[in-house]
Design a protein around this motif. Structure first.
Motif, PDB file in Angstrom:
ATOM      1  N   SER A 209       0.860  -1.181   0.000  1.00  0.00           N
ATOM      2  CA  SER A 209       0.000   0.000   0.000  1.00  0.00           C
ATOM      3  C   SER A 209       0.893   1.225   0.000  1.00  0.00           C
ATOM      4  O   SER A 209       1.768   1.367   0.854  1.00  0.00           O
ATOM      5  N   LEU A 210       0.678   2.108  -0.968  1.00  0.00           N
ATOM      6  CA  LEU A 210       1.459   3.336  -1.061  1.00  0.00           C
ATOM      7  C   LEU A 210       0.522   4.524  -0.925  1.00  0.00           C
ATOM      8  O   LEU A 210      -0.502   4.598  -1.612  1.00  0.00           O
ATOM      9  N   GLY A 211       0.849   5.434  -0.020  1.00  0.00           N
ATOM     10  CA  GLY A 211      -0.027   6.590   0.159  1.00  0.00           C
ATOM     11  C   GLY A 211       0.531   7.569   1.162  1.00  0.00           C
ATOM     12  O   GLY A 211       1.597   7.379   1.760  1.00  0.00           O
ATOM     13  N   ARG A 212      -0.231   8.650   1.363  1.00  0.00           N
ATOM     14  CA  ARG A 212       0.183   9.719   2.267  1.00  0.00           C
ATOM     15  C   ARG A 212      -0.102   9.347   3.714  1.00  0.00           C
ATOM     16  O   ARG A 212      -1.130   8.733   4.020  1.00  0.00           O
ATOM     17  N   PHE A 227       3.991  12.962   4.388  1.00  0.00           N
ATOM     18  CA  PHE A 227       4.944  12.237   3.545  1.00  0.00           C
ATOM     19  C   PHE A 227       4.284  10.947   3.081  1.00  0.00           C
ATOM     20  O   PHE A 227       3.114  10.688   3.378  1.00  0.00           O
ATOM     21  N   HIS A 228       5.006  10.156   2.330  1.00  0.00           N
ATOM     22  CA  HIS A 228       4.450   8.938   1.739  1.00  0.00           C
ATOM     23  C   HIS A 228       5.172   7.706   2.286  1.00  0.00           C
ATOM     24  O   HIS A 228       6.386   7.740   2.511  1.00  0.00           O
ATOM     25  N   GLU A 320       9.724   9.243   0.225  1.00  0.00           N
ATOM     26  CA  GLU A 320      10.533  10.442  -0.017  1.00  0.00           C
ATOM     27  C   GLU A 320      12.020  10.159   0.131  1.00  0.00           C
ATOM     28  O   GLU A 320      12.840  10.631  -0.678  1.00  0.00           O
ATOM     29  N   ARG A 321      12.389   9.391   1.147  1.00  0.00           N
ATOM     30  CA  ARG A 321      13.814   9.127   1.350  1.00  0.00           C
ATOM     31  C   ARG A 321      14.389   8.256   0.238  1.00  0.00           C
ATOM     32  O   ARG A 321      15.541   8.432  -0.160  1.00  0.00           O
TER      33      ARG A 321
END
Length: 346
Positions: A209-212, A227-228, A320-321
């Protein structure tokens, strides 16, 4: 007069008229040509039209039809020439136009580097059999904390460390009022999605799962209040820590490069046991890019699984990293500055 001679004369008239009209360089010369060919009294078309009387009666129908066609063609040629001289036709070309010069490149947008990273992560994990799952960004405390084995007195539930919503609407007698929690909050982790997936499905499960996510962190070079994350979850029989380390190493080599150095450090998370933190070496410094571990039996029990029959691992990585490491970005705030001079580089 024979029909053949009459038709030949019409063809010659049409050709001469079209040549004269197209060769006119100004309005005066065009008008002179019009008078020559279409003049009401002495025009050449008028002269040819008079010849129609000498045609055999049986041929007059064909001769008359061809005469009308030529008349229309000559009129069209005159109108086109007139429009071109007045600047309204396609044939009028700007004398300063140079077709050999490169055109003006249109300003096209492109995908934000964070979205590019998310697409790339999805593709890498997809090759390892992980499917994408989604969940709401506004969550309730049960999905965000309770089901993840995070007790009420855990620092992660501190109202100062979360964005609680509608806190003013909680009555003084409500248990959530005693802890300072509201009825809902902006999710602080994408781990909430794994709870929703496990509640709705039975193993085997292999999802990302990718999200804010949202945490009230003070913005600096490596932190931002929004961030995500990429959350990964694998549940099946006989899943071990070796499987987790293999997945993370394959992922890191695919995304960060074969030369990347990563390490696993023992850590603690309420929803995994044992737990590790994963770092990568960047500019001589170890940078944390996620946490991981074997899913705690209490989490399995919260979603109705039997921890004696299934096992699994979960991991959460900072998008982000990963993006910053790949593109050599040193300040996370640049990603959300909206500065086109920065964003157009990607």
């Amino acid at each position: 007069m024979s029909l053949q001679n009459f038709l030949s004369r019409l063809d010659q008239l049409q050709s001469d008229a079209e040549s004269a009209f197209s060769g006119a360089s100004n309005a005066e010369s065009l008008e002179e040509a019009r008078v020559v060919f279409l003049g009401a009294k002495n025009g050449q078309f008028k002269d040819v039209q008079k010849m129609l009387g000498g045609i055999e009666p049986t041929d007059k129908r064909a001769a008359g039809m061809r005469l009308n066609e030529v008349k229309n063609a000559i009129n069209d040629a005159f109108s086109a020439a007139k429009e071109a001289l007045e600047g309204g036709g396609d044939s009028q070309v700007d004398p300063t136009f140079d077709p050999s010069l490169p055109g003006a490149r249109p300003a096209l947008g492109h995908i934000h580097p964070i979205t590019q990273t998310i697409d790339h992560l999805t593709e890498i994990m997809g090759r390892m059999g992980f499917e994408v799952a989604e969940g709401p960004e506004v969550e309730d405390p049960w999905h965000n904390f309770v089901a993840l084995n995070i007790p009420e007195d855990h620092p992660a539930r501190d109202p100062l460390d979360n964005f609680y919503l509608a806190a003013a609407g909680v009555s003084s007698g409500d248990a959530s009022a005693e802890t300072g929690e509201g009825e809902s909050l902006l999710r602080s982790q994408t781990s909430t999605v794994q709870i929703r997936v496990m509640k709705s499905r039975q193993p085997p499960i292999r999802i990302i799962s990718l999200g804010r996510v949202y945490r009230p962190d003070a913005p600096d070079a490596t932190h931002f209040p929004m961030f995500h994350q990429m959350e990964g979850l694998l549940v099946d029989r006989n899943v071990t820590m070796a499987n987790l380390k293999t997945v993370l190493r394959v992922f890191a080599n695919n995304y960060l490069g074969d030369d990347v150095e990563i390490r696993f450090r023992p850590s603690f998370f309420p929803f995994t046991e044992p737990s590790v933190e994963v770092d990568f070496l960047w500019n001589g410094t170890w940078i944390e890019f996620g946490g991981a571990g074997m899913i705690d039996p209490n989490v399995f029990e919260a979603v109705g699984y039997d921890p004696e029959k299934v096992s699994g691992f979960a991991f959460g990585l900072g998008v982000e990293r990963l993006c910053m490491r790949r593109h050599g970005i040193t300040d996370i705030r640049d990603l959300y500055s909206g500065d086109l001079r920065f964003l157009e580089q990607f």
